[in-house]
Design a protein around this motif. Sequence first.
Motif, PDB file in Angstrom:
ATOM      1  N   GLY A 123      87.741 -54.273  59.626  1.00  0.00           N
ATOM      2  CA  GLY A 123      87.562 -52.885  58.683  1.00  0.00           C
ATOM      3  C   GLY A 123      86.112 -52.365  58.629  1.00  0.00           C
ATOM      4  N   THR A 124      84.993 -53.103  58.771  1.00  0.00           N
ATOM      5  CA  THR A 124      83.880 -52.686  58.955  1.00  0.00           C
ATOM      6  C   THR A 124      83.448 -51.890  60.158  1.00  0.00           C
ATOM      7  OG1 THR A 124      82.835 -54.470  57.163  1.00  0.00           O
ATOM      8  CG2 THR A 124      81.389 -53.353  58.673  1.00  0.00           C
ATOM      9  N   GLU A 125      83.950 -52.508  61.471  1.00  0.00           N
ATOM     10  CA  GLU A 125      84.062 -52.180  62.450  1.00  0.00           C
ATOM     11  C   GLU A 125      84.585 -50.644  62.477  1.00  0.00           C
ATOM     12  OE1 GLU A 125      85.285 -53.042  67.395  1.00  0.00           O
ATOM     13  OE2 GLU A 125      85.241 -54.430  65.921  1.00  0.00           O
ATOM     14  N   GLU A 126      85.686 -50.643  62.122  1.00  0.00           N
ATOM     15  CA  GLU A 126      86.272 -49.396  62.266  1.00  0.00           C
ATOM     16  C   GLU A 126      85.441 -48.198  61.270  1.00  0.00           C
ATOM     17  OE1 GLU A 126      90.438 -49.080  61.271  1.00  0.00           O
ATOM     18  OE2 GLU A 126      90.729 -51.059  62.108  1.00  0.00           O
ATOM     19  N   TRP A 127      84.894 -48.674  60.297  1.00  0.00           N
ATOM     20  CA  TRP A 127      83.976 -47.791  59.434  1.00  0.00           C
ATOM     21  C   TRP A 127      82.826 -47.249  60.150  1.00  0.00           C
ATOM     22  CZ3 TRP A 127      84.280 -44.519  55.502  1.00  0.00           C
ATOM     23  CH2 TRP A 127      83.162 -44.687  54.468  1.00  0.00           C
ATOM     24  N   ILE A 128      82.115 -48.018  60.931  1.00  0.00           N
ATOM     25  CA  ILE A 128      80.896 -47.746  61.613  1.00  0.00           C
ATOM     26  C   ILE A 128      81.295 -46.866  62.714  1.00  0.00           C
ATOM     27  CG2 ILE A 128      79.172 -48.706  63.035  1.00  0.00           C
ATOM     28  CD1 ILE A 128      79.293 -51.333  61.197  1.00  0.00           C
ATOM     29  N   GLN A 129      82.355 -47.356  63.538  1.00  0.00           N
ATOM     30  CA  GLN A 129      83.075 -46.384  64.538  1.00  0.00           C
ATOM     31  C   GLN A 129      83.359 -44.962  64.370  1.00  0.00           C
ATOM     32  OE1 GLN A 129      83.137 -47.621  67.914  1.00  0.00           O
ATOM     33  NE2 GLN A 129      83.272 -45.534  68.095  1.00  0.00           N
ATOM     34  N   SER A 130      83.557 -44.825  63.030  1.00  0.00           N
ATOM     35  CA  SER A 130      83.852 -43.560  62.593  1.00  0.00           C
ATOM     36  C   SER A 130      82.831 -42.746  62.411  1.00  0.00           C
ATOM     37  CB  SER A 130      84.633 -43.400  61.055  1.00  0.00           C
ATOM     38  OG  SER A 130      85.747 -44.145  61.191  1.00  0.00           O
ATOM     39  N   PHE A 131      81.560 -43.349  61.953  1.00  0.00           N
ATOM     40  CA  PHE A 131      80.291 -42.537  61.776  1.00  0.00           C
ATOM     41  C   PHE A 131      79.885 -42.250  63.317  1.00  0.00           C
ATOM     42  CE2 PHE A 131      80.078 -44.102  57.553  1.00  0.00           C
ATOM     43  CZ  PHE A 131      79.616 -43.492  57.074  1.00  0.00           C
ATOM     44  N   VAL A 132      80.105 -43.367  64.284  1.00  0.00           N
ATOM     45  CA  VAL A 132      79.603 -42.983  65.685  1.00  0.00           C
ATOM     46  C   VAL A 132      80.333 -41.900  66.329  1.00  0.00           C
ATOM     47  CG1 VAL A 132      79.651 -44.098  67.750  1.00  0.00           C
ATOM     48  CG2 VAL A 132      79.132 -45.483  65.787  1.00  0.00           C
ATOM     49  N   ASP A 133      81.751 -41.964  66.053  1.00  0.00           N
ATOM     50  CA  ASP A 133      82.426 -41.023  66.496  1.00  0.00           C
ATOM     51  C   ASP A 133      81.899 -39.451  65.962  1.00  0.00           C
ATOM     52  OD1 ASP A 133      84.095 -42.557  68.041  1.00  0.00           O
ATOM     53  OD2 ASP A 133      85.840 -42.412  66.377  1.00  0.00           O
ATOM     54  N   HIS A 134      81.343 -39.407  65.065  1.00  0.00           N
ATOM     55  CA  HIS A 134      80.901 -38.127  64.286  1.00  0.00           C
ATOM     56  C   HIS A 134      79.539 -37.950  64.593  1.00  0.00           C
ATOM     57  CE1 HIS A 134      84.987 -38.400  62.330  1.00  0.00           C
ATOM     58  NE2 HIS A 134      84.917 -37.010  62.086  1.00  0.00           N
ATOM     59  N   LYS A 135      79.004 -38.962  65.174  1.00  0.00           N
ATOM     60  CA  LYS A 135      77.327 -38.904  65.461  1.00  0.00           C
ATOM     61  C   LYS A 135      76.739 -38.501  63.958  1.00  0.00           C
ATOM     62  CE  LYS A 135      77.637 -37.144  70.119  1.00  0.00           C
ATOM     63  NZ  LYS A 135      78.999 -37.480  70.261  1.00  0.00           N
ATOM     64  N   ALA A 136      77.011 -39.413  63.111  1.00  0.00           N
ATOM     65  CA  ALA A 136      76.702 -39.238  61.862  1.00  0.00           C
ATOM     66  C   ALA A 136      76.077 -40.681  61.196  1.00  0.00           C
ATOM     67  CB  ALA A 136      77.469 -38.816  60.741  1.00  0.00           C
ATOM     68  N   ARG A 137      75.120 -40.543  60.145  1.00  0.00           N
ATOM     69  CA  ARG A 137      74.957 -41.760  59.349  1.00  0.00           C
ATOM     70  C   ARG A 137      74.566 -41.351  57.972  1.00  0.00           C
ATOM     71  NH1 ARG A 137      69.471 -41.813  57.764  1.00  0.00           N
ATOM     72  NH2 ARG A 137      67.939 -41.060  59.084  1.00  0.00           N
ATOM     73  N   THR A 138      74.481 -42.488  57.179  1.00  0.00           N
ATOM     74  CA  THR A 138      74.110 -42.144  55.767  1.00  0.00           C
ATOM     75  C   THR A 138      72.825 -41.911  55.291  1.00  0.00           C
ATOM     76  OG1 THR A 138      73.633 -44.420  55.159  1.00  0.00           O
ATOM     77  CG2 THR A 138      75.774 -43.506  55.358  1.00  0.00           C
ATOM     78  N   THR A 139      72.430 -40.935  54.403  1.00  0.00           N
ATOM     79  CA  THR A 139      70.958 -40.886  53.781  1.00  0.00           C
ATOM     80  C   THR A 139      71.115 -40.843  52.322  1.00  0.00           C
ATOM     81  OG1 THR A 139      69.136 -39.257  54.113  1.00  0.00           O
ATOM     82  CG2 THR A 139      71.182 -38.382  53.913  1.00  0.00           C
ATOM     83  N   GLY A 140      70.334 -41.215  51.655  1.00  0.00           N
ATOM     84  CA  GLY A 140      69.994 -41.210  50.075  1.00  0.00           C
ATOM     85  C   GLY A 140      69.876 -42.689  49.526  1.00  0.00           C
TER      86      GLY A 140
END
Length: 219
Positions: A123-140
Amino acid sequence: MNRRPTLLAALALTAAAALTLSACGSDDDTPAKDKDTIAGADTGGKKSASPTASASASAERPKIQLPADVTYKFDWPETGDEDKDAVLSDSEQRIKATDMAIAEQDPLHEAYRFYTEGTAAAGTEEWIQSFVDHKARTTGVTRFYDADVTVNKDGTAALVYCEDQGKVYNKFLETGKVDVTPVSKDSYVIYAATLRKNENGVWVTERLTSQRGSAKCQP
């Protein structure tokens, strides 16, 4: 999700396998319909235990390096119980390792894999891949609180905790744009984790479920 808001509201639908919990602390292997995903404890008061102090020193834990704009507030207790404090400590490192993998755009990052196995790792791999697909990360700043830990004699443990995502947002890597969204009930997420102490003394998360908008976690 309102922490990883518009983007992750959509991402939650793609990372279906990872995490949704219909009952807090559920030990069901079958995920409920996904309202949310990992991003992935405590009762306020005392500071959380140090990741290196309470956890077993038998394993060399990965070094966590995050962008300066990714920070945390762990309102997790020091229980005084060695195993419970180690569960909290290794869970804290898992959370940070996941965000590091997101920041580094690496769905197979060794740091989060050090702390996860089974459906939690998938599940974590899928979650991270979703960010990669959208070229995004978290901030805050993310806050974790209301942790409840149970350690069993067979070397397993259960952890339930809350996350406040009200001050965490999506940051798009190509433009640097931060998607700031208002706080709502969906900014509050409850998690239930099942862990096992491995041969190296590390509390590894094997299952992780979540539910967004939890009444238990709302202020």
